[in-house]
Motif scaffolding. Structure first.
Motif, short mmCIF file in Angstrom:
data_model
loop_
_atom_site.label_atom_id
_atom_site.label_comp_id
_atom_site.label_asym_id
_atom_site.label_seq_id
_atom_site.Cartn_x
_atom_site.Cartn_y
_atom_site.Cartn_z
N ILE A 64 8.79 5.38 0.30
CA ILE A 64 8.51 3.97 0.61
C ILE A 64 8.13 3.22 -0.66
N LEU A 65 7.28 3.83 -1.49
CA LEU A 65 6.87 3.20 -2.73
C LEU A 65 8.07 2.92 -3.63
N ASN A 66 8.97 3.88 -3.71
CA ASN A 66 10.15 3.72 -4.57
C ASN A 66 11.07 2.59 -4.08
N LEU A 72 6.80 -4.75 -6.59
CA LEU A 72 5.59 -4.35 -5.89
C LEU A 72 4.44 -5.24 -6.35
N ASP A 73 4.09 -6.22 -5.53
CA ASP A 73 2.95 -7.07 -5.84
C ASP A 73 2.23 -7.42 -4.55
N ILE A 74 1.19 -8.25 -4.66
CA ILE A 74 0.33 -8.53 -3.52
C ILE A 74 1.09 -9.14 -2.35
N ARG A 75 2.17 -9.86 -2.65
CA ARG A 75 2.95 -10.49 -1.59
C ARG A 75 3.71 -9.48 -0.75
N GLU A 76 3.84 -8.25 -1.24
CA GLU A 76 4.59 -7.22 -0.52
C GLU A 76 3.70 -6.28 0.28
N PHE A 77 2.39 -6.49 0.22
CA PHE A 77 1.47 -5.53 0.85
C PHE A 77 1.77 -5.32 2.33
N SER A 78 1.91 -6.41 3.05
CA SER A 78 2.11 -6.28 4.49
C SER A 78 3.43 -5.56 4.81
N LYS A 79 4.46 -5.80 3.99
CA LYS A 79 5.75 -5.14 4.21
C LYS A 79 5.65 -3.64 3.96
N ILE A 80 4.92 -3.27 2.90
CA ILE A 80 4.74 -1.84 2.61
C ILE A 80 3.98 -1.16 3.74
N GLU A 82 3.78 -2.09 6.86
CA GLU A 82 4.66 -2.00 8.04
C GLU A 82 5.62 -0.83 7.91
N ALA A 83 6.17 -0.63 6.72
CA ALA A 83 7.08 0.48 6.50
C ALA A 83 6.37 1.82 6.67
N MET A 84 5.13 1.90 6.20
CA MET A 84 4.35 3.13 6.35
C MET A 84 4.09 3.44 7.82
N GLN A 85 3.71 2.41 8.57
CA GLN A 85 3.48 2.61 10.00
C GLN A 85 4.74 3.11 10.70
N GLU A 86 5.86 2.46 10.41
CA GLU A 86 7.10 2.78 11.10
C GLU A 86 7.63 4.16 10.73
N ARG A 87 7.68 4.45 9.43
CA ARG A 87 8.31 5.69 8.98
C ARG A 87 7.46 6.92 9.26
N LEU A 88 6.13 6.71 9.38
CA LEU A 88 5.23 7.84 9.61
C LEU A 88 4.67 7.84 11.02
N ASN A 89 5.21 6.97 11.89
CA ASN A 89 4.80 6.93 13.30
C ASN A 89 3.28 6.83 13.44
N ALA A 90 2.70 5.88 12.70
CA ALA A 90 1.25 5.75 12.64
C ALA A 90 0.77 4.48 13.32
#
Length: 257
Positions: A64-66, A72-80, A82-90
């Motif tokens: 996800i980080l890659n 990668l800046d503060i404006r992308e935090f929510s998108k990152i 969201e991706a973590m939640q979705e990809r890791l079923n969290a």
């Protein structure tokens, strides 16, 4: 291949945070003067883990980080998150980024330019229960002159360097530079990376004419933040590395609007 992480765990215990820490990674930070600034961050990424799973998939955090490399800046935090939640079923995701930020400052008399380093941290979280949260933190070196020492001494007063930490939540973006200035203006005097003799004379005398306890500094910062309607919550603390005592002096304030 067998996916051990997805196997059932029978201890029936949820894990609040699981993930990866201390990833060194290039990031882009918004710079008030120059538009953007490139720096290197230490990144922590976590999600919750339900009781039924034995482990999480560590490699997915790095994947996800890659995917956000180069923007990668503060404006992308929510998108990152969201991706973590979705990809890791969290149900919850957490991202912490600590990085050095550099501001060019001219010395106060001769105008000699120099770069000051400020350690900053941006922490974000996203959860099904509490929604999105973002905290920005700056650590600002300062100097203070002891009011009591100045009052009781026939000659001079003891002074010391200190470290002020300011963390804020806001409903409208605030520049790192503006947060730093709030702290520096509350000190006896600010710190510079390069001083000539006329500059050294100036900062010494300015500090002497503007003595501050740690209590004064945190109160002055808090007073300034309380006037700002864009700030919804803040923490400020100051630690003075005392020059004549075998201990540090410390003060802390936390407030919510």
């Amino acid at each position: 291949m067998i996916d051990v992480q997805s196997q059932l765990d029978h201890r029936n215990i949820n894990i609040d945070k699981v993930g990866v820490k201390n990833i060194r990674y290039p990031i882009t930070v918004m710079d008030k003067k120059n538009g953007v600034q490139h720096t290197v961050a230490s990144i922590n990424m976590y999600v919750n883990l339900p009781r039924k799973f034995k482990g999480t998939h560590m490699s997915r955090f790095i994947e996800i980080l890659n995917e956000f490399y180069g923007h990668l800046d503060i404006r992308e935090f929510s998108k990152i998150l969201e991706a973590m939640q979705e990809r890791l079923n969290a149900q919850s995701a957490h991202l912490e980024i600590a990085f050095p930020y550099f501001i060019e400052k001219n010395s106060p008399v001769t105008g000699t330019p120099g770069l000051m380093e400020y350690l900053c941290r941006v922490s974000g979280s996203l959860s099904d229960q509490d929604g999105y949260d973002l905290v920005v933190e700056v650590n600002v070196p300062i100097t203070t002159v002891c009011p009591c020492s100045r009052e009781i001494s026939n000659h001079g007063a003891h002074n010391q360097r200190g470290m002020a930490r300011l963390a804020v939540r806001f409903n409208r973006f605030m520049w790192i530079e503006d947060l730093v200035r709030i702290v520096e203006e509350a000190a006896s005097c600010e710190v510079y990376s390069l001083l000539k003799r006329p500059d050294e004379k100036f900062v010494t005398e300015k500090g002497y004419e503007n003595p501050k306890f740690v209590e004064d500094v945190v109160r002055d910062v808090a007073f300034e933040l309380k006037q700002n309607e864009d700030i919804t919550w803040f923490q400020v603390d100051v630690e003075n590395f005392e020059s004549i005592h075998n201990h540090s002096a410390y003060a802390f304030i936390e407030r919510m609007r």
